[in-house]
Design a protein around this motif. Structure first.
Motif, PDB file in Angstrom:
ATOM      1  N   ALA A  37       0.819  -1.216   0.000  1.00  0.00           N
ATOM      2  CA  ALA A  37       0.000   0.000   0.000  1.00  0.00           C
ATOM      3  C   ALA A  37       0.856   1.270   0.000  1.00  0.00           C
ATOM      4  O   ALA A  37       0.421   2.311  -0.491  1.00  0.00           O
ATOM      5  CB  ALA A  37      -0.929   0.002   1.211  1.00  0.00           C
ATOM      6  N   LYS A  38       2.075   1.175   0.539  1.00  0.00           N
ATOM      7  CA  LYS A  38       2.980   2.331   0.633  1.00  0.00           C
ATOM      8  C   LYS A  38       4.041   2.292  -0.464  1.00  0.00           C
ATOM      9  O   LYS A  38       5.093   2.922  -0.350  1.00  0.00           O
ATOM     10  CB  LYS A  38       3.676   2.353   2.004  1.00  0.00           C
ATOM     11  CG  LYS A  38       2.754   2.362   3.197  1.00  0.00           C
ATOM     12  CD  LYS A  38       2.112   3.703   3.369  1.00  0.00           C
ATOM     13  CE  LYS A  38       1.249   3.702   4.630  1.00  0.00           C
ATOM     14  NZ  LYS A  38       0.482   4.925   4.741  1.00  0.00           N
ATOM     15  N   ARG A  39       3.786   1.568  -1.540  1.00  0.00           N
ATOM     16  CA  ARG A  39       4.765   1.332  -2.606  1.00  0.00           C
ATOM     17  C   ARG A  39       5.441   2.604  -3.101  1.00  0.00           C
ATOM     18  O   ARG A  39       6.630   2.618  -3.397  1.00  0.00           O
ATOM     19  CB  ARG A  39       4.073   0.615  -3.773  1.00  0.00           C
ATOM     20  CG  ARG A  39       4.966   0.352  -4.974  1.00  0.00           C
ATOM     21  CD  ARG A  39       5.987  -0.714  -4.635  1.00  0.00           C
ATOM     22  NE  ARG A  39       6.681  -1.195  -5.824  1.00  0.00           N
ATOM     23  CZ  ARG A  39       7.991  -1.191  -5.961  1.00  0.00           C
ATOM     24  NH1 ARG A  39       8.767  -0.719  -5.014  1.00  0.00           N
ATOM     25  NH2 ARG A  39       8.553  -1.674  -7.049  1.00  0.00           N
ATOM     26  N   GLU A  40       4.698   3.691  -3.187  1.00  0.00           N
ATOM     27  CA  GLU A  40       5.249   4.943  -3.717  1.00  0.00           C
ATOM     28  C   GLU A  40       6.225   5.620  -2.765  1.00  0.00           C
ATOM     29  O   GLU A  40       7.058   6.411  -3.182  1.00  0.00           O
ATOM     30  CB  GLU A  40       4.112   5.915  -4.074  1.00  0.00           C
ATOM     31  CG  GLU A  40       3.193   5.401  -5.157  1.00  0.00           C
ATOM     32  CD  GLU A  40       3.932   5.065  -6.451  1.00  0.00           C
ATOM     33  OE1 GLU A  40       4.773   5.863  -6.886  1.00  0.00           O
ATOM     34  OE2 GLU A  40       3.676   3.975  -7.022  1.00  0.00           O
ATOM     35  N   SER A  41       6.138   5.313  -1.452  1.00  0.00           N
ATOM     36  CA  SER A  41       6.966   6.018  -0.476  1.00  0.00           C
ATOM     37  C   SER A  41       7.890   5.131   0.354  1.00  0.00           C
ATOM     38  O   SER A  41       8.730   5.640   1.081  1.00  0.00           O
ATOM     39  CB  SER A  41       6.071   6.825   0.474  1.00  0.00           C
ATOM     40  OG  SER A  41       5.117   5.969   1.084  1.00  0.00           O
ATOM     41  N   ALA A  42       7.774   3.803   0.245  1.00  0.00           N
ATOM     42  CA  ALA A  42       8.577   2.910   1.090  1.00  0.00           C
ATOM     43  C   ALA A  42       9.252   1.820   0.274  1.00  0.00           C
ATOM     44  O   ALA A  42       8.601   1.127  -0.497  1.00  0.00           O
ATOM     45  CB  ALA A  42       7.699   2.269   2.168  1.00  0.00           C
ATOM     46  N   ALA A  43      10.568   1.663   0.485  1.00  0.00           N
ATOM     47  CA  ALA A  43      11.310   0.557  -0.120  1.00  0.00           C
ATOM     48  C   ALA A  43      11.268  -0.663   0.785  1.00  0.00           C
ATOM     49  O   ALA A  43      11.444  -1.786   0.346  1.00  0.00           O
ATOM     50  CB  ALA A  43      12.758   0.968  -0.359  1.00  0.00           C
ATOM     51  N   GLY A  44      11.033  -0.409   2.079  1.00  0.00           N
ATOM     52  CA  GLY A  44      10.976  -1.488   3.054  1.00  0.00           C
ATOM     53  C   GLY A  44      10.297  -1.031   4.321  1.00  0.00           C
ATOM     54  O   GLY A  44      10.131   0.167   4.549  1.00  0.00           O
ATOM     55  N   LEU A  45       9.901  -1.991   5.145  1.00  0.00           N
ATOM     56  CA  LEU A  45       9.283  -1.717   6.440  1.00  0.00           C
ATOM     57  C   LEU A  45       9.727  -2.781   7.436  1.00  0.00           C
ATOM     58  O   LEU A  45      10.030  -3.908   7.055  1.00  0.00           O
ATOM     59  CB  LEU A  45       7.753  -1.776   6.350  1.00  0.00           C
ATOM     60  CG  LEU A  45       7.025  -0.726   5.521  1.00  0.00           C
ATOM     61  CD1 LEU A  45       5.536  -1.080   5.434  1.00  0.00           C
ATOM     62  CD2 LEU A  45       7.207   0.652   6.118  1.00  0.00           C
ATOM     63  N   ALA A  46       9.732  -2.395   8.710  1.00  0.00           N
ATOM     64  CA  ALA A  46       9.940  -3.346   9.799  1.00  0.00           C
ATOM     65  C   ALA A  46       8.649  -3.386  10.611  1.00  0.00           C
ATOM     66  O   ALA A  46       7.893  -2.407  10.652  1.00  0.00           O
ATOM     67  CB  ALA A  46      11.103  -2.904  10.682  1.00  0.00           C
ATOM     68  N   ALA A  47       8.383  -4.514  11.260  1.00  0.00           N
ATOM     69  CA  ALA A  47       7.122  -4.689  11.980  1.00  0.00           C
ATOM     70  C   ALA A  47       6.896  -3.623  13.047  1.00  0.00           C
ATOM     71  O   ALA A  47       5.754  -3.216  13.283  1.00  0.00           O
ATOM     72  CB  ALA A  47       7.052  -6.087  12.598  1.00  0.00           C
ATOM     73  N   ASN A  48       7.973  -3.134  13.676  1.00  0.00           N
ATOM     74  CA  ASN A  48       7.746  -2.105  14.697  1.00  0.00           C
ATOM     75  C   ASN A  48       7.212  -0.810  14.089  1.00  0.00           C
ATOM     76  O   ASN A  48       6.581  -0.013  14.768  1.00  0.00           O
ATOM     77  CB  ASN A  48       8.986  -1.869  15.565  1.00  0.00           C
ATOM     78  CG  ASN A  48      10.169  -1.293  14.819  1.00  0.00           C
ATOM     79  OD1 ASN A  48      10.176  -1.174  13.600  1.00  0.00           O
ATOM     80  ND2 ASN A  48      11.194  -0.952  15.579  1.00  0.00           N
ATOM     81  N   MET A  49       7.415  -0.618  12.800  1.00  0.00           N
ATOM     82  CA  MET A  49       6.883   0.571  12.127  1.00  0.00           C
ATOM     83  C   MET A  49       5.364   0.517  11.993  1.00  0.00           C
ATOM     84  O   MET A  49       4.734   1.542  11.710  1.00  0.00           O
ATOM     85  CB  MET A  49       7.542   0.749  10.765  1.00  0.00           C
ATOM     86  CG  MET A  49       9.041   1.034  10.857  1.00  0.00           C
ATOM     87  SD  MET A  49       9.831   1.064   9.237  1.00  0.00           S
ATOM     88  CE  MET A  49       9.133   2.577   8.552  1.00  0.00           C
ATOM     89  N   ILE A  50       4.767  -0.673  12.180  1.00  0.00           N
ATOM     90  CA  ILE A  50       3.303  -0.791  12.174  1.00  0.00           C
ATOM     91  C   ILE A  50       2.795  -1.137  13.581  1.00  0.00           C
ATOM     92  O   ILE A  50       1.677  -1.612  13.742  1.00  0.00           O
ATOM     93  CB  ILE A  50       2.785  -1.783  11.112  1.00  0.00           C
ATOM     94  CG1 ILE A  50       3.293  -3.209  11.352  1.00  0.00           C
ATOM     95  CG2 ILE A  50       3.119  -1.291   9.704  1.00  0.00           C
ATOM     96  CD1 ILE A  50       2.582  -4.280  10.528  1.00  0.00           C
TER      97      ILE A  50
END
Length: 137
Positions: A37-50
């Protein structure tokens, strides 16, 4: 698809993440869905970010969203300096990364794997593994 809100609370983000177990499978799926869903602004995410303090990261390899559970960088080479942004933080910050890394992790089936990554994908993984360790750029 369960898209989660991105956390900006640095006190929460600075906590070390806990080891993920099979019961955390849905967290991994939610993280992947949020990355998509954040494809335009995120190259990656970590679980703590959600808002879930587990060692789970998600990133793109080309157009494919990849999830690593309990990732651990076991080798690195090719040190360089770079400025990075973060969806949870404002602006760019200087940090040190490595061109090539080898990562041990579990896949979505919780099977152990080991893989080499390089370039921007390696940089993204290092950023997200830092999140798991409570390290912010």
């Amino acid at each position: 698809m369960a898209v989660k809100t991105i956390i900006h609370d640095t006190l929460f983000l600075k906590q070390k993440a806990e080891h993920a177990i099979k019961e955390d499978y849905q967290v991994a799926i939610d993280l992947r869905d949020t990355l998509i869903a954040k494809r335009e602004s995120a190259a990656g995410l970590a679980a703590n970010m959600i808002g879930i303090n587990k060692k789970i990261i998600a990133f793109y390899m080309g157009d494919l969203p990849i999830v690593l559970i309990n990732p651990r960088i076991i080798a690195k080479s090719g040190r360089y300096s770079v400025q990075e942004g973060c969806l949870s933080l404002c602006g760019l910050r200087k940090t040190v990364r490595y061109q090539t890394i080898i990562v041990e992790y579990q896949n979505l089936n919780f099977k152990f794997q080991k893989q080499s990554f390089s370039g921007f994908i390696a940089e993204t993984i290092q950023h997200e593994v830092d999140h798991c360790a409570g390290i912010l750029i």
